[in-house]
Design a protein around this motif. Structure first.
Motif, mmCIF file in Angstrom:
data_model
loop_
_atom_site.group_PDB
_atom_site.id
_atom_site.type_symbol
_atom_site.label_atom_id
_atom_site.label_comp_id
_atom_site.label_asym_id
_atom_site.label_seq_id
_atom_site.Cartn_x
_atom_site.Cartn_y
_atom_site.Cartn_z
ATOM 1 N N SER A 296 0.801 -0.982 0.224
ATOM 2 C CA SER A 296 -0.245 -0.044 -0.152
ATOM 3 C C SER A 296 0.929 1.212 -0.235
ATOM 4 O O SER A 296 0.668 2.138 -0.285
ATOM 5 C CB SER A 296 -1.107 -0.305 1.567
ATOM 6 O OG SER A 296 -0.480 -0.365 2.487
ATOM 7 N N SER B 10 -6.983 7.161 3.565
ATOM 8 C CA SER B 10 -7.916 5.650 3.580
ATOM 9 C C SER B 10 -7.562 4.587 2.236
ATOM 10 O O SER B 10 -7.735 5.301 1.770
ATOM 11 C CB SER B 10 -9.118 6.112 3.662
ATOM 12 O OG SER B 10 -9.666 7.089 4.756
ATOM 13 N N THR B 11 -7.600 3.691 2.958
ATOM 14 C CA THR B 11 -7.068 2.720 2.142
ATOM 15 C C THR B 11 -8.421 1.128 1.721
ATOM 16 O O THR B 11 -9.095 1.608 2.967
ATOM 17 C CB THR B 11 -5.711 1.463 2.433
ATOM 18 O OG1 THR B 11 -5.804 0.680 3.533
ATOM 19 C CG2 THR B 11 -4.522 1.765 2.633
ATOM 20 N N GLN C 105 -8.488 -2.170 0.325
ATOM 21 C CA GLN C 105 -7.638 -3.529 -0.189
ATOM 22 C C GLN C 105 -7.640 -4.400 -0.086
ATOM 23 O O GLN C 105 -8.883 -5.349 0.697
ATOM 24 C CB GLN C 105 -6.128 -3.291 0.972
ATOM 25 C CG GLN C 105 -5.495 -2.058 1.494
ATOM 26 C CD GLN C 105 -4.114 -2.083 2.092
ATOM 27 O OE1 GLN C 105 -4.135 -1.252 3.455
ATOM 28 N NE2 GLN C 105 -3.766 -3.291 2.473
ATOM 29 N N GLU D 160 -0.210 -2.329 9.596
ATOM 30 C CA GLU D 160 -0.282 -1.473 8.287
ATOM 31 C C GLU D 160 -0.267 -0.406 7.982
ATOM 32 O O GLU D 160 0.101 0.312 7.175
ATOM 33 C CB GLU D 160 -1.630 -2.276 7.929
ATOM 34 C CG GLU D 160 -1.555 -2.335 6.097
ATOM 35 C CD GLU D 160 -1.126 -3.526 5.488
ATOM 36 O OE1 GLU D 160 -0.406 -3.963 6.033
ATOM 37 O OE2 GLU D 160 -1.110 -2.881 4.252
ATOM 38 N N GLU D 161 -1.223 0.130 8.851
ATOM 39 C CA GLU D 161 -0.975 1.999 9.081
ATOM 40 C C GLU D 161 0.411 2.664 9.396
ATOM 41 O O GLU D 161 0.860 3.168 8.693
ATOM 42 C CB GLU D 161 -2.184 2.576 10.275
ATOM 43 C CG GLU D 161 -3.969 1.865 9.345
ATOM 44 C CD GLU D 161 -4.463 1.812 10.681
ATOM 45 O OE1 GLU D 161 -5.971 1.613 9.949
ATOM 46 O OE2 GLU D 161 -4.262 1.645 11.771
ATOM 47 N N MET E 203 2.648 2.293 5.991
ATOM 48 C CA MET E 203 2.759 3.132 5.497
ATOM 49 C C MET E 203 3.027 4.656 6.057
ATOM 50 O O MET E 203 3.689 5.281 5.206
ATOM 51 C CB MET E 203 0.717 3.210 5.527
ATOM 52 C CG MET E 203 0.258 2.536 4.547
ATOM 53 S SD MET E 203 -0.894 3.018 3.959
ATOM 54 C CE MET E 203 -0.445 3.769 2.283
ATOM 55 N N ALA F 148 -2.904 7.404 8.341
ATOM 56 C CA ALA F 148 -3.480 6.350 7.781
ATOM 57 C C ALA F 148 -4.461 5.367 8.224
ATOM 58 O O ALA F 148 -4.318 5.685 9.328
ATOM 59 C CB ALA F 148 -1.970 5.400 7.462
ATOM 60 N N CYS G 160 -5.602 1.898 7.060
ATOM 61 C CA CYS G 160 -5.763 0.402 5.937
ATOM 62 C C CYS G 160 -7.386 0.004 6.639
ATOM 63 O O CYS G 160 -7.378 -0.226 7.588
ATOM 64 C CB CYS G 160 -4.941 -0.085 6.844
ATOM 65 S SG CYS G 160 -3.414 0.593 6.234
ATOM 66 N N HIS H 99 -5.409 -2.962 -5.191
ATOM 67 C CA HIS H 99 -5.657 -2.099 -3.847
ATOM 68 C C HIS H 99 -6.198 -0.315 -4.869
ATOM 69 O O HIS H 99 -5.049 -0.197 -5.773
ATOM 70 C CB HIS H 99 -4.621 -1.994 -3.214
ATOM 71 C CG HIS H 99 -3.716 -3.188 -2.389
ATOM 72 N ND1 HIS H 99 -4.620 -4.393 -2.270
ATOM 73 C CD2 HIS H 99 -2.629 -3.040 -1.344
ATOM 74 C CE1 HIS H 99 -4.104 -4.706 -1.113
ATOM 75 N NE2 HIS H 99 -2.802 -4.832 -0.604
ATOM 76 N N GLU I 38 -6.271 3.752 -2.766
ATOM 77 C CA GLU I 38 -6.262 4.534 -1.643
ATOM 78 C C GLU I 38 -6.932 6.078 -1.975
ATOM 79 O O GLU I 38 -7.077 6.363 -3.371
ATOM 80 C CB GLU I 38 -4.746 4.615 -1.580
ATOM 81 C CG GLU I 38 -4.573 3.286 -0.961
ATOM 82 C CD GLU I 38 -2.792 3.669 -1.527
ATOM 83 O OE1 GLU I 38 -2.199 2.277 -0.788
ATOM 84 O OE2 GLU I 38 -1.827 3.916 -2.024
#
Lengths: 341, 341
Positions: free
Chosen positions: B130, B153-154, B156, B217-218, B221, B238, B240, B249, B251
């Motif tokens: 990401s 904001s993802t 995914q 994960e956040e 990023m 972020a 996620c 993915h 975003e």
């Protein structure tokens, strides 16, 4: 309490049916219920709570003797019949975008701006689904800490686009292997010139585009939020995205509040017990809101509350609600309940 | 050009297979290819491009005579074998999070910071999927206009969680009617104590939680973006979210650039023709990136470019890429290509 003669315009639609169900479920003081729709649906029977209701065609005379009319049949029908209903003595609660930004028409989420109902002149507008759940969750924070800025990215369900969009998602979901070749004829919106599969996809278009490059859905969130909060200085920006979710809109909301030195725990405390809100926010038990579990629920669920490590007043929230209930039918009935109180 | 003896550790995984495919597709100067995995997969045959490769168990001696080793078998395997491979003469390109934030190990997206390769000491880290697509798309804007702040904001895809997550989505997708009761045993992550259905849902958890309330994960990023850009003053935050999308993915990226008076058209012009980027951004033809159509593509797709009406330096972008290709396998091979140039 005096009972009311109620009409539901758009009674055969997803939201219209929920309005009928919720009226009965919440024991709204109903004297009579009239279900209205297009001539195409006239004669159709709808069974709710053991009672059978027959749908009638919407004509001007439909509103004679009606105290309260819920409109949820699209903006054009509201423009055609809402003022007519008011002239014939009804109060209209309109779930379409037809009158939301009209200056003298109140745009109401009862938990936020019930006071705006005092000056209504017959028509009251129910905000857009994605706006309602966001302002409901942000109101306690705005009251306590002030609110300077909102940046929202949405994760919206297909039921917001009607029953045909739900059917399309269901049908496409069976085509896992050849998903990129799924037939699509509804989303991103029925009137669009191109359609894309929603199953196994994310479509960054809800409603049509404005010349600014924003979609109308994004502009609704921006403009309605400022109107409901009564704050033209509030900065709001939005990106709206449709997902392969049946019901339940999710929102990744970033806010800058009016105070520094506030912690995520302060934000959490301000939300716990606030009207219409359920806080689901415990990483240690993987507790956070998800649309699959918000379906059928009246509340607005809030979680993933975190402070921006790089901004002294910035916070993230993840806000989820049933877009057909708090996002539409329930909020309309809460407006009616406020009116008769 | 001298040819290289290549090893792929984690060759039976989704990313490992893509590394093999892309090596052949891009005519990487390969002398020999050794496929390595756990003892469980040893002896398994993999057929790519008409050739049959037999998987071997990863042991220290596997790396004797290897020039270039791609690691994609999880952080623990990298920690166990990467330094061993370097000691035996290989250069390691590691696709796990094991070494990404280690100070002296370069974290590289060739379009952004190829220069960081110059000081490598044997191990080079490939960023999180990401992160890669976001920094690739933002680099031309950062160069031209400066970059002060990123809020992402993802949306995914499940393939980031491996083949089992894809199978789980496929199986759950058949249970439309009783979707809330779907069995779940993989997502949000295999090691989590609770599992939730991903079909018809959105799960705001990718990887496990840190004590700050952010997920790993956040934090990847946030921290990787600052390291790749070499800018500790950049503000990054972020959220996620995992979606019922197979691969690709998306975003929703909000940026504040370092200049005012810049238009959305200026942003668009800075991105058109930039390395690795395809701009898909025409509301009049409903042209914007979508994950369903990014699957299998090498490029990073950018669209929905808009100026924040309420902030003089704020812009939105919608960035989509194949998380297994530019997000993983392709970027690793691009690093290798940079090394041999």
């Amino acid at each position: 309490m005096t009972t009311k003669s109620v009409a539901i315009v758009g009674a055969t639609g997803a939201v219209g049916k929920k309005i009928l169900e919720k009226l009965l479920e919440r024991n709204f003081p109903v004297q009579s219920i009239k279900l209205l729709a297009s001539s195409r649906s006239a004669g159709k029977e709808i069974i709710v709570g053991g009672n059978t209701y027959t749908v009638e065609e919407t004509v001007p005379e439909s509103f004679d003797g009606v105290d309260l009319a819920f409109f949820s049949a699209g903006g054009n029908i509201s423009k055609m019949f809402a003022q007519e209903a008011v002239t014939r003595g009804a109060v209209v609660i309109d779930n379409t975008s037809a009158f939301r930004m009209t200056e003298h028409i109140p745009l109401v989420v009862p938990e936020v701006n019930e006071h705006a109902l005092q000056n209504h002149t017959g028509i009251i507008a129910n905000p857009n689904c994605s706006t309602i759940q966001m302002v409901t969750a942000l109101q306690p924070l705005r009251e306590k800490f002030g609110m300077k800025r909102i940046i929202v990215s949405t994760y919206q369900a297909v039921s917001g686009a009607g029953a045909e969009a739900i059917a399309e998602l269901q049908s496409q979901s069976g085509q896992f292997a050849d998903r990129a070749d799924s037939e699509a004829s509804i989303l991103p919106s029925a009137g669009a010139s191109k359609h894309y599969p929603i199953a196994f996809n994310a479509i960054p278009q809800i409603d049509s585009f404005d010349s600014s490059g924003y979609t109308l859905e994004e502009l609704k969130m921006i403009n309605e939020t400022k109107k409901i909060f009564g704050d033209d200085d509030l900065h709001v920006s939005a990106t709206c995205v449709r997902l392969p979710v049946v019901t339940g809109h999710s929102e990744s909301v970033y806010i800058e509040i009016g105070k520094v030195g506030i912690t995520a725990e302060d934000i959490r405390e301000a939300l716990v017990g606030a009207p219409g809100i359920v806080v689901q926010d415990d990483p240690s038990t993987q507790s956070y809101p998800m649309p699959l579990f918000a379906e059928g629920e009246d509340d607005v669920f809030v979680g993933r509350i975190r402070k921006d490590p790089d901004h002294p007043a910035g916070f993230h929230l993840w806000i989820v609600a049933d877009n057909l209930l708090k996002g539409a039918a329930l909020n309309s009935i809460q407006i009616a309940e406020s009116l008769i109180r």
